[in-house]
Design a protein around this motif. Sequence first.
Motif, PDB file in Angstrom:
ATOM      1  N   GLY A  19     -21.903  22.064  -0.269  1.00 59.93           N
ATOM      2  CA  GLY A  19     -21.720  20.637  -0.640  1.00 59.93           C
ATOM      3  C   GLY A  19     -20.566  20.467  -1.597  1.00 59.93           C
ATOM      4  N   SER A  20     -20.417  21.410  -2.518  1.00 57.60           N
ATOM      5  CA  SER A  20     -19.318  21.305  -3.474  1.00 57.60           C
ATOM      6  C   SER A  20     -17.986  21.401  -2.768  1.00 57.60           C
ATOM      7  CB  SER A  20     -19.443  22.399  -4.538  1.00 57.60           C
ATOM      8  OG  SER A  20     -20.638  22.204  -5.263  1.00 57.60           O
ATOM      9  N   ALA A  21     -17.894  22.312  -1.811  1.00 57.24           N
ATOM     10  CA  ALA A  21     -16.646  22.498  -1.064  1.00 57.24           C
ATOM     11  C   ALA A  21     -16.312  21.258  -0.273  1.00 57.24           C
ATOM     12  CB  ALA A  21     -16.785  23.712  -0.150  1.00 57.24           C
ATOM     13  N   VAL A  22     -17.316  20.655   0.370  1.00 55.75           N
ATOM     14  CA  VAL A  22     -17.083  19.439   1.171  1.00 55.75           C
ATOM     15  C   VAL A  22     -16.644  18.301   0.291  1.00 55.75           C
ATOM     16  CG1 VAL A  22     -18.207  17.721   2.617  1.00 55.75           C
ATOM     17  CG2 VAL A  22     -18.679  20.145   2.969  1.00 55.75           C
ATOM     18  N   SER A  23     -17.255  18.143  -0.874  1.00 59.10           N
ATOM     19  CA  SER A  23     -16.913  17.042  -1.787  1.00 59.10           C
ATOM     20  C   SER A  23     -15.482  17.164  -2.272  1.00 59.10           C
ATOM     21  CB  SER A  23     -17.881  17.015  -2.978  1.00 59.10           C
ATOM     22  OG  SER A  23     -19.184  16.779  -2.527  1.00 59.10           O
ATOM     23  N   ALA A  24     -15.027  18.337  -2.555  1.00 56.19           N
ATOM     24  CA  ALA A  24     -13.654  18.553  -3.048  1.00 56.19           C
ATOM     25  C   ALA A  24     -12.627  18.161  -1.981  1.00 56.19           C
ATOM     26  CB  ALA A  24     -13.469  19.998  -3.459  1.00 56.19           C
ATOM     27  N   ASP A  25     -12.882  18.535  -0.747  1.00 55.61           N
ATOM     28  CA  ASP A  25     -11.942  18.189   0.340  1.00 55.61           C
ATOM     29  C   ASP A  25     -11.887  16.679   0.555  1.00 55.61           C
ATOM     30  OD1 ASP A  25     -11.396  20.822   0.701  1.00 55.61           O
ATOM     31  OD2 ASP A  25     -12.865  21.104   2.331  1.00 55.61           O
ATOM     32  N   THR A  26     -13.049  16.030   0.519  1.00 60.41           N
ATOM     33  CA  THR A  26     -13.110  14.570   0.726  1.00 60.41           C
ATOM     34  C   THR A  26     -12.358  13.822  -0.361  1.00 60.41           C
ATOM     35  OG1 THR A  26     -15.258  14.802   1.817  1.00 60.41           O
ATOM     36  CG2 THR A  26     -14.657  12.605   1.009  1.00 60.41           C
ATOM     37  N   LEU A  27     -12.520  14.282  -1.566  1.00 58.81           N
ATOM     38  CA  LEU A  27     -11.865  13.635  -2.712  1.00 58.81           C
ATOM     39  C   LEU A  27     -10.357  13.758  -2.611  1.00 58.81           C
ATOM     40  CD1 LEU A  27     -12.277  12.140  -5.348  1.00 58.81           C
ATOM     41  CD2 LEU A  27     -12.450  14.367  -6.510  1.00 58.81           C
ATOM     42  N   GLU A  28      -9.957  14.916  -2.184  1.00 57.93           N
ATOM     43  CA  GLU A  28      -8.501  15.119  -2.027  1.00 57.93           C
ATOM     44  C   GLU A  28      -7.946  14.212  -0.939  1.00 57.93           C
ATOM     45  OE1 GLU A  28      -5.297  18.708  -1.147  1.00 57.93           O
ATOM     46  OE2 GLU A  28      -7.452  19.134  -1.301  1.00 57.93           O
ATOM     47  N   ASP A  29      -8.717  14.081   0.140  1.00 63.73           N
ATOM     48  CA  ASP A  29      -8.279  13.199   1.223  1.00 63.73           C
ATOM     49  C   ASP A  29      -8.217  11.757   0.743  1.00 63.73           C
ATOM     50  OD1 ASP A  29      -8.064  15.321   2.928  1.00 63.73           O
ATOM     51  OD2 ASP A  29     -10.064  15.043   3.835  1.00 63.73           O
ATOM     52  N   LEU A  30      -9.199  11.401  -0.059  1.00 68.13           N
ATOM     53  CA  LEU A  30      -9.209  10.031  -0.593  1.00 68.13           C
ATOM     54  C   LEU A  30      -7.989   9.761  -1.457  1.00 68.13           C
ATOM     55  CD1 LEU A  30     -13.005   9.592  -1.478  1.00 68.13           C
ATOM     56  CD2 LEU A  30     -11.739   8.479   0.368  1.00 68.13           C
ATOM     57  N   HIS A  31      -7.653  10.775  -2.287  1.00 67.73           N
ATOM     58  CA  HIS A  31      -6.465  10.622  -3.135  1.00 67.73           C
ATOM     59  C   HIS A  31      -5.202  10.469  -2.302  1.00 67.73           C
ATOM     60  CE1 HIS A  31      -8.276  10.957  -7.040  1.00 67.73           C
ATOM     61  NE2 HIS A  31      -8.845  12.160  -6.766  1.00 67.73           N
ATOM     62  N   LYS A  32      -5.141  11.221  -1.214  1.00 70.09           N
ATOM     63  CA  LYS A  32      -3.968  11.121  -0.343  1.00 70.09           C
ATOM     64  C   LYS A  32      -3.883   9.740   0.295  1.00 70.09           C
ATOM     65  CE  LYS A  32      -3.596  16.042   0.819  1.00 70.09           C
ATOM     66  NZ  LYS A  32      -3.660  17.043   1.901  1.00 70.09           N
ATOM     67  N   GLU A  33      -5.009   9.245   0.773  1.00 67.89           N
ATOM     68  CA  GLU A  33      -5.030   7.927   1.405  1.00 67.89           C
ATOM     69  C   GLU A  33      -4.664   6.842   0.405  1.00 67.89           C
ATOM     70  OE1 GLU A  33      -5.286   7.091   4.518  1.00 67.89           O
ATOM     71  OE2 GLU A  33      -5.446   9.224   5.077  1.00 67.89           O
ATOM     72  N   GLU A  34      -5.211   7.031  -0.814  1.00 64.09           N
ATOM     73  CA  GLU A  34      -4.911   6.035  -1.853  1.00 64.09           C
ATOM     74  C   GLU A  34      -3.418   6.024  -2.165  1.00 64.09           C
ATOM     75  OE1 GLU A  34      -6.351   4.837  -6.384  1.00 64.09           O
ATOM     76  OE2 GLU A  34      -7.077   6.680  -5.425  1.00 64.09           O
ATOM     77  N   ALA A  35      -2.834   7.248  -2.191  1.00 66.97           N
ATOM     78  CA  ALA A  35      -1.396   7.343  -2.444  1.00 66.97           C
ATOM     79  C   ALA A  35      -0.612   6.661  -1.333  1.00 66.97           C
ATOM     80  CB  ALA A  35      -0.986   8.817  -2.568  1.00 66.97           C
ATOM     81  N   LYS A  36      -1.092   6.862  -0.095  1.00 67.03           N
ATOM     82  CA  LYS A  36      -0.418   6.221   1.026  1.00 67.03           C
ATOM     83  C   LYS A  36      -0.515   4.707   0.911  1.00 67.03           C
ATOM     84  CE  LYS A  36      -1.090   9.956   4.400  1.00 67.03           C
ATOM     85  NZ  LYS A  36      -1.721  10.336   5.681  1.00 67.03           N
ATOM     86  N   ILE A  37      -1.710   4.231   0.532  1.00 68.40           N
ATOM     87  CA  ILE A  37      -1.919   2.784   0.392  1.00 68.40           C
ATOM     88  C   ILE A  37      -0.991   2.206  -0.674  1.00 68.40           C
ATOM     89  CG2 ILE A  37      -3.588   1.036  -0.337  1.00 68.40           C
ATOM     90  CD1 ILE A  37      -5.761   2.776   1.011  1.00 68.40           C
ATOM     91  N   HIS A  38      -0.897   2.952  -1.819  1.00 67.21           N
ATOM     92  CA  HIS A  38      -0.006   2.477  -2.894  1.00 67.21           C
ATOM     93  C   HIS A  38       1.446   2.454  -2.427  1.00 67.21           C
ATOM     94  CE1 HIS A  38      -2.889   1.916  -6.071  1.00 67.21           C
ATOM     95  NE2 HIS A  38      -3.372   3.187  -5.953  1.00 67.21           N
ATOM     96  N   ALA A  39       1.838   3.486  -1.693  1.00 63.56           N
ATOM     97  CA  ALA A  39       3.218   3.542  -1.189  1.00 63.56           C
ATOM     98  C   ALA A  39       3.487   2.399  -0.222  1.00 63.56           C
ATOM     99  CB  ALA A  39       3.478   4.892  -0.508  1.00 63.56           C
ATOM    100  N   ALA A  40       2.490   2.165   0.678  1.00 66.84           N
ATOM    101  CA  ALA A  40       2.643   1.065   1.635  1.00 66.84           C
ATOM    102  C   ALA A  40       2.689  -0.275   0.908  1.00 66.84           C
ATOM    103  CB  ALA A  40       1.519   1.092   2.645  1.00 66.84           C
ATOM    104  N   ALA A  41       1.836  -0.400  -0.132  1.00 68.01           N
ATOM    105  CA  ALA A  41       1.816  -1.642  -0.902  1.00 68.01           C
ATOM    106  C   ALA A  41       3.151  -1.863  -1.618  1.00 68.01           C
ATOM    107  CB  ALA A  41       0.652  -1.628  -1.901  1.00 68.01           C
ATOM    108  N   ALA A  42       3.719  -0.778  -2.143  1.00 73.93           N
ATOM    109  CA  ALA A  42       5.004  -0.875  -2.834  1.00 73.93           C
ATOM    110  C   ALA A  42       6.104  -1.322  -1.875  1.00 73.93           C
ATOM    111  CB  ALA A  42       5.361   0.468  -3.473  1.00 73.93           C
ATOM    112  N   LYS A  43       6.093  -0.718  -0.665  1.00 72.67           N
ATOM    113  CA  LYS A  43       7.075  -1.109   0.342  1.00 72.67           C
ATOM    114  C   LYS A  43       6.896  -2.572   0.735  1.00 72.67           C
ATOM    115  CE  LYS A  43       7.899   3.433   2.406  1.00 72.67           C
ATOM    116  NZ  LYS A  43       7.825   4.244   3.648  1.00 72.67           N
ATOM    117  N   SER A  44       5.624  -2.967   0.899  1.00 74.76           N
ATOM    118  CA  SER A  44       5.344  -4.356   1.249  1.00 74.76           C
ATOM    119  C   SER A  44       5.831  -5.302   0.162  1.00 74.76           C
ATOM    120  CB  SER A  44       3.839  -4.548   1.496  1.00 74.76           C
ATOM    121  OG  SER A  44       3.412  -3.764   2.595  1.00 74.76           O
ATOM    122  N   GLN A  45       5.576  -4.900  -1.110  1.00 73.43           N
ATOM    123  CA  GLN A  45       6.018  -5.730  -2.224  1.00 73.43           C
ATOM    124  C   GLN A  45       7.540  -5.813  -2.269  1.00 73.43           C
ATOM    125  OE1 GLN A  45       3.930  -7.489  -4.210  1.00 73.43           O
ATOM    126  NE2 GLN A  45       5.818  -8.474  -4.943  1.00 73.43           N
TER     127      GLN A  45
END
Length: 253
Positions: A19-45
């Motif tokens: 469970g610990s291993a799965v949680s770490a991978d998910t969190l990292e993926d979330l951070h990546k997606e969030e970074a993508k969202i911020h980048a997309a938002a910046a481009k949109s802005q």
Amino acid sequence: MSKRTLIASTVMGAFALTGSAVSADTLEDLHKEEAKIHAAAAKSQEKINTLFEQSQELLVEYRQTVDETENLKIYNDYIASLVADQQRGIDSLQRQIDSIEQTKQGIVPLMFRMIDSLEQFIKLDRPIHLDERLQRVERLRDLMANSNVTVSEQFRQVLEAYLVEVEYGTKINSYQGTIDDAGTEVTVDFFNLGRTALVALSLDQTHAWVWNNESRAWEKLGDEYLSSVVDAVKMANNVIPADLIKLPISAAE
């Protein structure tokens, strides 16, 4: 600890690690997606900012165009008023030109009649400076035939000729010329007292004549007038001061 309990603990530990291993991978993926969202938002802005700036520029251009259009309308109205005023001036000038043409149609024949009348008057008048006066009439006729001379200048010179004729009737004058004495040409000194009298004196001052305007001929004067004619010529030439003299003057009819 029983064997069953030990096995359960081992299984739970394994699940916990998984469970610990799965949680770490998910969190990292979330951070990546969030970074993508911020980048997309910046481009949109950034795009929004660019579009906004473009819209502001277009708004400024629009307002400038509206202002220029309004200025052009005002200017065009001003030019239209100038054109209308110029047209009124042109119309007025045309009316004046038409009026001048009508005046010319009346004044040109008048000038010809005036010249004819002047010539007739000179021929019927005492022959004071006769050649000079007739030459002036001929110059007037030539002037009337000259297309380079304006009507106003023609009329001015015709009037000037009439004024010269008036002066002949108000001046005392003496000049040399010739007369026909019974078929003989004689050089004489003429003297005219305005148009009242015209006499002639031979250069040797021995004979005198008077012009008879009725007979249109020269008549020889008696000796009683000779000295007066001599004095008249001298007075006209400023040789002696003016004084009373005896001259043959025809009575007015």
